[in-house]
Design a protein around this motif. Sequence first.
Motif, PDB file in Angstrom:
ATOM      1  N   GLU A 120      -6.763   4.416   9.419  1.00  0.00           N
ATOM      2  CA  GLU A 120      -6.143   4.970   8.430  1.00  0.00           C
ATOM      3  C   GLU A 120      -5.655   6.474   8.721  1.00  0.00           C
ATOM      4  O   GLU A 120      -6.072   7.359   9.140  1.00  0.00           O
ATOM      5  CB  GLU A 120      -7.137   5.077   7.179  1.00  0.00           C
ATOM      6  CG  GLU A 120      -6.597   6.055   6.007  1.00  0.00           C
ATOM      7  CD  GLU A 120      -5.222   5.619   5.309  1.00  0.00           C
ATOM      8  OE1 GLU A 120      -5.246   4.401   5.050  1.00  0.00           O
ATOM      9  OE2 GLU A 120      -4.505   6.354   5.109  1.00  0.00           O
ATOM     10  N   LYS A 121      -4.422   6.571   8.392  1.00  0.00           N
ATOM     11  CA  LYS A 121      -3.630   7.790   8.864  1.00  0.00           C
ATOM     12  C   LYS A 121      -4.102   9.202   8.033  1.00  0.00           C
ATOM     13  O   LYS A 121      -4.268   9.944   8.669  1.00  0.00           O
ATOM     14  CB  LYS A 121      -2.127   7.684   8.353  1.00  0.00           C
ATOM     15  CG  LYS A 121      -1.213   8.520   8.701  1.00  0.00           C
ATOM     16  CD  LYS A 121       0.388   8.172   8.720  1.00  0.00           C
ATOM     17  CE  LYS A 121       0.932   8.465   7.100  1.00  0.00           C
ATOM     18  NZ  LYS A 121       2.347   8.045   7.055  1.00  0.00           N
TER      19      LYS A 121
ATOM     20  N   GLY B  62       1.807  -5.690  -7.692  1.00  0.00           N
ATOM     21  CA  GLY B  62       2.319  -5.406  -6.304  1.00  0.00           C
ATOM     22  C   GLY B  62       0.860  -5.522  -5.537  1.00  0.00           C
ATOM     23  O   GLY B  62       0.584  -6.030  -4.561  1.00  0.00           O
ATOM     24  N   ALA B  63      -0.193  -4.784  -6.160  1.00  0.00           N
ATOM     25  CA  ALA B  63      -1.571  -4.693  -5.636  1.00  0.00           C
ATOM     26  C   ALA B  63      -2.147  -6.193  -5.565  1.00  0.00           C
ATOM     27  O   ALA B  63      -2.819  -6.752  -4.684  1.00  0.00           O
ATOM     28  CB  ALA B  63      -2.551  -3.736  -6.250  1.00  0.00           C
TER      29      ALA B  63
ATOM     30  N   GLY C  80      -4.124   0.660   8.494  1.00  0.00           N
ATOM     31  CA  GLY C  80      -4.021   0.988   6.831  1.00  0.00           C
ATOM     32  C   GLY C  80      -5.040   0.493   6.063  1.00  0.00           C
ATOM     33  O   GLY C  80      -5.552  -0.655   5.903  1.00  0.00           O
TER      34      GLY C  80
ATOM     35  N   ASP D 112       2.425  -4.200   0.987  1.00  0.00           N
ATOM     36  CA  ASP D 112       3.773  -3.719   0.667  1.00  0.00           C
ATOM     37  C   ASP D 112       4.622  -3.555   2.079  1.00  0.00           C
ATOM     38  O   ASP D 112       5.534  -3.200   1.937  1.00  0.00           O
ATOM     39  CB  ASP D 112       3.391  -2.184   0.095  1.00  0.00           C
ATOM     40  CG  ASP D 112       3.120  -2.094  -1.435  1.00  0.00           C
ATOM     41  OD1 ASP D 112       3.083  -3.201  -1.892  1.00  0.00           O
ATOM     42  OD2 ASP D 112       3.426  -0.919  -2.001  1.00  0.00           O
TER      43      ASP D 112
ATOM     44  N   ILE E 240      -2.671  -1.649 -13.419  1.00  0.00           N
ATOM     45  CA  ILE E 240      -3.057  -2.961 -14.086  1.00  0.00           C
ATOM     46  C   ILE E 240      -3.140  -3.973 -13.531  1.00  0.00           C
ATOM     47  O   ILE E 240      -2.222  -4.256 -12.261  1.00  0.00           O
ATOM     48  CB  ILE E 240      -1.842  -3.168 -15.229  1.00  0.00           C
ATOM     49  CG1 ILE E 240      -1.296  -1.944 -16.168  1.00  0.00           C
ATOM     50  CG2 ILE E 240      -2.120  -4.340 -16.085  1.00  0.00           C
ATOM     51  CD1 ILE E 240      -0.272  -2.069 -16.709  1.00  0.00           C
TER      52      ILE E 240
ATOM     53  N   GLY F 192      -4.650  -3.605   0.428  1.00  0.00           N
ATOM     54  CA  GLY F 192      -4.532  -4.580   1.330  1.00  0.00           C
ATOM     55  C   GLY F 192      -5.427  -4.801   2.434  1.00  0.00           C
ATOM     56  O   GLY F 192      -6.073  -5.590   2.702  1.00  0.00           O
TER      57      GLY F 192
ATOM     58  N   ARG G 198      -7.188   4.040  -9.912  1.00  0.00           N
ATOM     59  CA  ARG G 198      -6.866   3.663  -8.548  1.00  0.00           C
ATOM     60  C   ARG G 198      -7.909   4.279  -7.430  1.00  0.00           C
ATOM     61  O   ARG G 198      -8.251   3.816  -6.502  1.00  0.00           O
ATOM     62  CB  ARG G 198      -5.616   4.586  -8.086  1.00  0.00           C
ATOM     63  CG  ARG G 198      -4.348   3.720  -8.246  1.00  0.00           C
ATOM     64  CD  ARG G 198      -2.989   4.223  -7.585  1.00  0.00           C
ATOM     65  NE  ARG G 198      -2.059   3.493  -8.130  1.00  0.00           N
ATOM     66  CZ  ARG G 198      -1.575   2.309  -7.228  1.00  0.00           C
ATOM     67  NH1 ARG G 198      -1.871   2.244  -6.111  1.00  0.00           N
ATOM     68  NH2 ARG G 198      -0.437   1.789  -7.590  1.00  0.00           N
TER      69      ARG G 198
ATOM     70  N   ASP H 140       0.110  -1.209   6.310  1.00  0.00           N
ATOM     71  CA  ASP H 140       0.174   0.201   6.087  1.00  0.00           C
ATOM     72  C   ASP H 140       1.462   0.727   5.401  1.00  0.00           C
ATOM     73  O   ASP H 140       2.034   1.616   5.463  1.00  0.00           O
ATOM     74  CB  ASP H 140       0.431   0.860   7.633  1.00  0.00           C
ATOM     75  CG  ASP H 140       1.442  -0.065   8.592  1.00  0.00           C
ATOM     76  OD1 ASP H 140       1.796  -0.903   8.161  1.00  0.00           O
ATOM     77  OD2 ASP H 140       1.874   0.585   9.424  1.00  0.00           O
TER      78      ASP H 140
HETATM   79  C1  LIG Z   1       4.360   3.704  -9.687  1.00  0.00           C
HETATM   80  C2  LIG Z   1       3.484   2.442  -9.063  1.00  0.00           C
HETATM   81  C3  LIG Z   1       2.945   1.574  -9.885  1.00  0.00           C
HETATM   82  C4  LIG Z   1       2.210   0.562  -9.362  1.00  0.00           C
HETATM   83  N1  LIG Z   1       1.330  -0.152 -10.264  1.00  0.00           N
HETATM   84  C5  LIG Z   1       0.890  -1.199 -10.233  1.00  0.00           C
HETATM   85  C6  LIG Z   1       0.153  -1.864 -11.068  1.00  0.00           C
HETATM   86  O1  LIG Z   1      -0.017  -1.600 -12.209  1.00  0.00           O
HETATM   87  N2  LIG Z   1      -0.567  -3.167 -10.624  1.00  0.00           N
HETATM   88  C7  LIG Z   1      -0.609  -3.648  -9.220  1.00  0.00           C
HETATM   89  O2  LIG Z   1      -1.192  -4.581  -8.964  1.00  0.00           O
HETATM   90  N3  LIG Z   1       0.300  -2.837  -8.348  1.00  0.00           N
HETATM   91  C8  LIG Z   1       0.896  -1.775  -8.888  1.00  0.00           C
HETATM   92  N4  LIG Z   1       1.655  -1.150  -7.942  1.00  0.00           N
HETATM   93  C9  LIG Z   1       1.683  -1.602  -6.574  1.00  0.00           C
HETATM   94  C10 LIG Z   1       0.613  -1.230  -5.606  1.00  0.00           C
HETATM   95  O3  LIG Z   1       0.253   0.070  -5.557  1.00  0.00           O
HETATM   96  C11 LIG Z   1       0.907  -1.765  -4.216  1.00  0.00           C
HETATM   97  O4  LIG Z   1       1.529  -2.936  -4.135  1.00  0.00           O
HETATM   98  C12 LIG Z   1      -0.254  -1.932  -3.168  1.00  0.00           C
HETATM   99  O5  LIG Z   1      -0.803  -0.487  -3.317  1.00  0.00           O
HETATM  100  C13 LIG Z   1      -0.155  -2.233  -1.958  1.00  0.00           C
HETATM  101  O6  LIG Z   1      -1.087  -2.109  -1.091  1.00  0.00           O
HETATM  102  P1  LIG Z   1      -1.066  -1.962   0.521  1.00  0.00           P
HETATM  103  O7  LIG Z   1      -2.365  -2.029   1.165  1.00  0.00           O
HETATM  104  O8  LIG Z   1      -0.077  -3.040   0.927  1.00  0.00           O
HETATM  105  O9  LIG Z   1      -0.405  -0.529   0.762  1.00  0.00           O
HETATM  106  P2  LIG Z   1      -0.807   0.958   0.076  1.00  0.00           P
HETATM  107  O10 LIG Z   1      -1.933   0.714  -0.955  1.00  0.00           O
HETATM  108  O11 LIG Z   1       0.334   1.828   0.251  1.00  0.00           O
HETATM  109  O12 LIG Z   1      -1.857   1.083   1.366  1.00  0.00           O
HETATM  110  C14 LIG Z   1      -1.377   1.460   2.722  1.00  0.00           C
HETATM  111  C15 LIG Z   1      -2.380   2.408   3.665  1.00  0.00           C
HETATM  112  O13 LIG Z   1      -1.774   2.401   4.984  1.00  0.00           O
HETATM  113  C16 LIG Z   1      -2.082   3.885   5.285  1.00  0.00           C
HETATM  114  N5  LIG Z   1      -1.129   4.239   6.464  1.00  0.00           N
HETATM  115  C17 LIG Z   1       0.329   4.416   6.113  1.00  0.00           C
HETATM  116  N6  LIG Z   1       0.998   4.341   7.307  1.00  0.00           N
HETATM  117  C18 LIG Z   1      -0.130   4.194   8.311  1.00  0.00           C
HETATM  118  C19 LIG Z   1      -0.299   4.370   9.644  1.00  0.00           C
HETATM  119  N7  LIG Z   1       0.904   4.595  10.357  1.00  0.00           N
HETATM  120  N8  LIG Z   1      -1.349   4.127  10.328  1.00  0.00           N
HETATM  121  C20 LIG Z   1      -2.450   4.177   9.581  1.00  0.00           C
HETATM  122  N9  LIG Z   1      -2.495   4.004   8.286  1.00  0.00           N
HETATM  123  C21 LIG Z   1      -1.363   4.117   7.685  1.00  0.00           C
HETATM  124  C22 LIG Z   1      -1.612   4.649   3.997  1.00  0.00           C
HETATM  125  O14 LIG Z   1      -2.384   5.991   4.007  1.00  0.00           O
HETATM  126  C23 LIG Z   1      -2.615   3.786   2.770  1.00  0.00           C
HETATM  127  O15 LIG Z   1      -3.859   4.339   3.001  1.00  0.00           O
HETATM  128  C24 LIG Z   1       2.396  -0.138  -8.254  1.00  0.00           C
HETATM  129  C25 LIG Z   1       3.144   0.812  -7.383  1.00  0.00           C
HETATM  130  C26 LIG Z   1       4.018   1.881  -7.771  1.00  0.00           C
HETATM  131  C27 LIG Z   1       4.308   2.700  -6.689  1.00  0.00           C
END
Ligand SMILES: Cc1cc2nc3c(=O)[nH]c(=O)nc-3n(C[C@H](O)[C@H](O)[C@H](O)COP(=O)(O)OP(=O)(O)OC[C@H]3O[C@@H](n4cnc5c(N)ncnc54)[C@H](O)[C@@H]3O)c2cc1C
Length: 371
Positions: free
Chosen positions: A33-34, A297-298, A10, A285, A46, A14, A104, A157
Amino acid sequence: MKDLRVLIIGAGIGGLTSAVALRRKGFQVDMIEKDPEWNVYGVGIIQQANVVRAMAQLDLLEGYLDSAFGFDFVEVFAPTGQCVARVPVQKLDDRYPANVGISRRTLHEFLGESAKKAGATIRLGITADAIHDDGNEVSVRFSDGSEGAYDIVIGADGVYSKTRSQIFPDAPKPQFVGQSVWRYNFEKPADVDCLRSYEGSIGIGLVPLADTLMYMFVTTPEPGNPRYPREGLAQAMRAKLADAPPGIREYVGQITDDDEVVYKPLERIFVEGRWHKGRVVLIGDAVHATTPHLGQGAGMAIEDSVVLAETLEHETSVEKAFAAFQARRFERCKFIVETSVAICEGQLGLRPPANQAEAMHKMFAVTAQPI
Ligand SMILES: Cc1cc2nc3c(=O)[nH]c(=O)nc-3n(C[C@H](O)[C@H](O)[C@H](O)COP(=O)(O)OP(=O)(O)OC[C@H]3O[C@@H](n4cnc5c(N)ncnc54)[C@H](O)[C@@H]3O)c2cc1C
């Protein structure tokens, strides 16, 4: 532990920040990355002072702040549209802004370039079909038929993490919280110089992303989680804003392009059990997806990356590093998810309304603590 071979599944916020953090420690990093297009939608997020601090720890601060719009206040508006407060936001370092708004796409491109520059490899359109941990190393069979052997695998992911279901088939599944968010970009007037938050029956905010760009978010109750077809999405968002206060009303007529509306039902998950099994660990996440009511969250995913790299550098075994990682992250991430969801449920009338100012104050106090 030296020269660890790491696979990150992913390449989102993160995964990419983990890649940077681990490369900085000298580990070898492959990412998959998928999404073959490796795309993210075009609105913003934010981030708070703790994220600014984490970006500094990752040695990414300069490029990050150059890509963002920094601000030190939040303006609160009554449902009548009147500004009732301009509240200073806590800074952790006087040299940098307390908050940033960032697109983003801009963040994604910056982190992607930073991960590559740091020496991580990224393969797009690839997933892990099989993950076999024999105790000494992890063998992975990829969806293109290739194979790899790693010392550790990081599941970054996202909320629907396949890695999570591969290692913990009984883990909880994400839950829809009853609310959704509508978002749209606008040209930013000069006087919108910080987050503007409108109180009322639906939550509305304006967030600056750059000198001439901002986005609007609108949170609405969506009982039964209805599906909105793309065609007509702009009209549907305008309808949600039919009773918008002055200050928002003037933008409603500009919501005309269905393809530019970003609609997202809000989901949550918090894994109470272990976040790791053998040589595989979950971050972001995949284990703690929150609603965005605290905008953290991010931030939690980025902090995970800093902490995981530190524990892998300092502990003497993978098991100890993963356990130390979870111990340092668990309560903080749980607080963010639970407090965010409590605000959401208060807005939905499922529990007494949360005192949002108090919740924000507590969030700043918690996230100001060292990670
Ligand atoms: C509406 C909304 C608003 C938000 N606003 C904020 C904000 O203002 N501030 C903030 O800090 N956070 C915010 N967040 C939260 C934030 O977007 C997430 O917490 C953050 O993106 C998590 O990062 P991550 O890397 O864990 O997951 P993600 O960013 O979702 O990344 C996961 C990655 O893994 C890839 N993937 C998925 N499955 C697979 C697989 N099987 N194999 C390979 N790759 C895969 C996906 O394509 C993606 O690229 C918001 C969330 C939402 C839903």
